[in-house]
Design an enzyme around this catalytic site. Structure first.
Site, PDB file in Angstrom:
ATOM      1  N   TYR A   1      -2.724  -0.367  10.576  1.00 19.58           N
ATOM      2  CA  TYR A   1      -2.872  -0.814   9.174  1.00 19.58           C
ATOM      3  C   TYR A   1      -1.638  -0.418   8.374  1.00 19.58           C
ATOM      4  CZ  TYR A   1      -4.254  -1.123   4.325  1.00 19.58           C
ATOM      5  OH  TYR A   1      -4.279  -1.443   2.985  1.00 19.58           O
TER       6      TYR A   1
ATOM      7  N   SER B   1       0.839  -1.204   0.000  1.00 21.95           N
ATOM      8  CA  SER B   1       0.000   0.000   0.000  1.00 21.95           C
ATOM      9  C   SER B   1       0.871   1.250   0.000  1.00 21.95           C
ATOM     10  CB  SER B   1      -0.862   0.016   1.263  1.00 21.95           C
ATOM     11  OG  SER B   1      -1.624   1.198   1.323  1.00 21.95           O
TER      12      SER B   1
HETATM   13  O1  NJP Z   1     -10.603  -4.771  -0.555  1.00 26.95           O
HETATM   14  P1  NJP Z   1     -11.823  -5.782  -0.545  1.00 26.95           P
HETATM   15  P2  NJP Z   1      -9.459  -4.477  -1.637  1.00 26.95           P
HETATM   16  N1  NJP Z   1      -9.179 -15.015   4.504  1.00 26.95           N
HETATM   17  O2  NJP Z   1     -12.406  -5.618   0.824  1.00 26.95           O
HETATM   18  C1  NJP Z   1     -10.333 -11.066   1.505  1.00 26.95           C
HETATM   19  C2  NJP Z   1      -5.030  -3.578  -0.182  1.00 26.95           C
HETATM   20  N2  NJP Z   1      -5.194  -2.158  -0.416  1.00 26.95           N
HETATM   21  O3  NJP Z   1      -9.649  -5.208  -2.887  1.00 26.95           O
HETATM   22  O4  NJP Z   1     -12.780 -13.520   2.849  1.00 26.95           O
HETATM   23  C3  NJP Z   1      -9.327 -14.947   3.175  1.00 26.95           C
HETATM   24  O5  NJP Z   1     -12.662  -5.599  -1.737  1.00 26.95           O
HETATM   25  C4  NJP Z   1     -11.793 -10.702   1.260  1.00 26.95           C
HETATM   26  O6  NJP Z   1     -12.578 -11.859   1.042  1.00 26.95           O
HETATM   27  P3  NJP Z   1     -13.607 -12.531   2.089  1.00 26.95           P
HETATM   28  C5  NJP Z   1      -5.729  -4.162   1.014  1.00 26.95           C
HETATM   29  O7  NJP Z   1      -5.012  -3.935   2.205  1.00 26.95           O
HETATM   30  C6  NJP Z   1      -6.419  -1.638  -0.683  1.00 26.95           C
HETATM   31  O8  NJP Z   1      -9.301  -3.031  -1.667  1.00 26.95           O
HETATM   32  O9  NJP Z   1     -14.594 -13.198   1.191  1.00 26.95           O
HETATM   33  N3  NJP Z   1      -9.595 -13.824   2.513  1.00 26.95           N
HETATM   34  C7  NJP Z   1     -11.706  -9.936  -0.034  1.00 26.95           C
HETATM   35  O10 NJP Z   1     -11.713 -10.815  -1.138  1.00 26.95           O
HETATM   36  C8  NJP Z   1      -5.751  -5.628   0.630  1.00 26.95           C
HETATM   37  O11 NJP Z   1      -4.519  -6.249   0.965  1.00 26.95           O
HETATM   38  C9  NJP Z   1      -6.526  -0.275  -0.898  1.00 26.95           C
HETATM   39  O12 NJP Z   1     -14.161 -11.440   2.952  1.00 26.95           O
HETATM   40  C10 NJP Z   1      -9.762 -12.711   3.246  1.00 26.95           C
HETATM   41  C11 NJP Z   1     -10.333  -9.275   0.066  1.00 26.95           C
HETATM   42  O13 NJP Z   1      -9.605  -9.924   1.120  1.00 26.95           O
HETATM   43  C12 NJP Z   1      -5.879  -5.600  -0.883  1.00 26.95           C
HETATM   44  O14 NJP Z   1      -5.583  -4.278  -1.291  1.00 26.95           O
HETATM   45  C13 NJP Z   1      -5.409   0.542  -0.878  1.00 26.95           C
HETATM   46  C14 NJP Z   1      -9.632 -12.700   4.635  1.00 26.95           C
HETATM   47  C15 NJP Z   1     -10.466  -7.809   0.388  1.00 26.95           C
HETATM   48  O15 NJP Z   1     -11.124  -7.211  -0.672  1.00 26.95           O
HETATM   49  C16 NJP Z   1      -7.252  -5.947  -1.415  1.00 26.95           C
HETATM   50  O16 NJP Z   1      -8.209  -5.079  -0.839  1.00 26.95           O
HETATM   51  C17 NJP Z   1      -4.201  -0.018  -0.609  1.00 26.95           C
HETATM   52  C18 NJP Z   1      -9.334 -13.913   5.267  1.00 26.95           C
HETATM   53  N4  NJP Z   1      -9.191 -14.008   6.601  1.00 26.95           N
HETATM   54  C19 NJP Z   1      -4.090  -1.363  -0.391  1.00 26.95           C
HETATM   55  N5  NJP Z   1      -9.861 -11.438   5.077  1.00 26.95           N
HETATM   56  C20 NJP Z   1      -7.829   0.391  -1.182  1.00 26.95           C
HETATM   57  N6  NJP Z   1      -8.916  -0.335  -1.433  1.00 26.95           N
HETATM   58  O17 NJP Z   1      -7.862   1.646  -1.187  1.00 26.95           O
HETATM   59  C21 NJP Z   1     -10.120 -10.692   3.994  1.00 26.95           C
HETATM   60  O18 NJP Z   1      -3.141   0.788  -0.582  1.00 26.95           O
HETATM   61  N7  NJP Z   1     -10.069 -11.451   2.888  1.00 26.95           N
END
Ligand code: NJP
Length: 225
Positions: free
Chosen positions: A148, A136
Site C-alpha cells: 500500500y 498518503s
Molecule cells: O476511504 P473509503 P478513504 N472503482 O474507503 C472507492 C487515501 N487515504 O476516503 O467503489 C471505483 O471511505 C470507494 O467506492 P466504492 C486512500 O488510499 C486514506 O479514506 O463504492 N471506486 C470509495 O468511494 C484513498 O486513495 C487514508 O467501494 C473505487 C473510495 O474509493 C483515498 O484516501 C489515509 C474502487 C474509498 O473510500 C480515499 O480513501 C491516507 C474502484 N475499483 C490516504 N475501489 C485514511 N483513510 O486514513 C475503491 O493517507 N473505490
C-alpha cells in the site's frame, strides 16, 4: 468561480466530504464509485442541478471513458478532476500479505490513477483546469514491506511527472497526502485520526487558488501526540 468537479471514490470518506464541501462552495460535482446506491442518495441530497451520480469501476478504462462523457454531457465542461478512489492492505507487509489484495491495490491506487489522468488531460487543457490525486503519508515514510505504502510512493512521483508533462498548458497537478483519516478505509473507528472534513478543507484550498498559483502537494496530518 463555479467549477465542474469530477471526484472518484465519492461514495464515502474523503471523496464524499470533498463533494459536500465543493457544493457548499457553489461548485457542481460528478460523483463516481462502484456503489451506485450511495452515490444516488448523495446526489439526491446535493441536488440534481449540482450533482451527478456515476457508477464506475475505475480499473475499467471503458467505464472511466463513459464517466468523463457523462460528466461533460451533463455539465458542459470540466475544470477539476480528483483521482481519489483507493483501497488499503488487508494485512501488514509483504510476507503475510494476500497476492489478490496486492493486485487490487496496484489496479486501483496506481493503474486507475493513470487512466483517470489520461482521460482528464484533454478536458483540463481546454479549461486550464486542475488534476488532483490522493496520495498518503505512507508515500513519504518507510513502512515495513508495505505494498500500500509503495502505491502511494508511486502517486507522489507520478504527480510530479504529470505536472512536468503539463507545464506550459495552464493545467495544475496537486497530490493531497493525508495522514490517518477516520473513514470506512479502516474496519474500526479511529478516534485519534483526522476527519474527512479536514481533508475536504485542504481540497477546497488547493482548487481555490488563483490561476497563477500551483499548490503542488498538501500534507495534512493529525497533530503528533
Ligand atoms: O476511504 P473509503 P478513504 N472503482 O474507503 C472507492 C487515501 N487515504 O476516503 O467503489 C471505483 O471511505 C470507494 O467506492 P466504492 C486512500 O488510499 C486514506 O479514506 O463504492 N471506486 C470509495 O468511494 C484513498 O486513495 C487514508 O467501494 C473505487 C473510495 O474509493 C483515498 O484516501 C489515509 C474502487 C474509498 O473510500 C480515499 O480513501 C491516507 C474502484 N475499483 C490516504 N475501489 C485514511 N483513510 O486514513 C475503491 O493517507 N473505490
Amino acid at each position: 468561480m463555479s467549477k465542474t468537479i469530477l471526484i472518484t471514490g465519492a461514495s464515502s470518506g474523503i471523496g464524499e466530504a470533498c463533494a459536500r464541501h465543493a457544493v457548499e462552495d457553489g461548485h457542481r460535482v460528478a460523483l463516481a464509485a462502484r456503489s451506485r446506491d450511495k452515490l444516488a442518495s448523495l446526489a439526491d441530497e446535493l441536488g440534481a442541478e449540482n450533482a451527478l451520480a456515476i457508477g464506475c469501476d475505475v480499473t475499467d478504462f471503458s467505464e472511466q471513458r463513459s464517466m468523463f462523457e457523462q460528466t461533460v454531457e451533463k455539465f458542459g465542461s470540466l475544470d477539476v478532476v480528483y483521482a481519489n478512489a483507493g483501497l488499503g492492505a488487508s494485512a501488514k507487509g509483504t510476507e503475510n500479505g494476500d497476492p489478490e489484495n496486492f493486485r487490487q491495490m496496484i489496479d486501483v491506487n496506481v493503474l486507475a490513477v493513470t487512466l483517470t489522468a489520461k482521460l482528464a488531460i484533454p478536458h483540463l487543457k481546454k479549461s486550464k483546469g486542475h488534476f488532483l490525486v490522493t496520495g498518503s503519508r505512507a508515500g513519504h515514510v518507510i513502512l515495513d514491506g508495505s505494498v500500500y505504502g509503495a502505491t502511494k510512493w508511486f502517486v507522489k512521483g507520478y504527480a510530479k511527472n504529470l505536472a512536468a508533462e503539463l507545464a506550459g498548458t495552464g493545467v495544475r497537478v496537486t497530490s493531497l497526502d493525508p495522514g490517518m483519516v477516520d473513514t470506512p478505509f479502516f474496519n474500526e473507528e479511529k478516534p485519534d485520526a483526522l476527519r474527512p472534513d479536514d481533508i475536504a478543507r485542504a481540497f477546497i484550498y488547493a482548487i481555490s487558488q488563483p490561476e497563477t498559483v500551483h499548490v503542488a502537494n498538501v500534507q495534512v496530518y493529525p497533530v503528533p501526540k
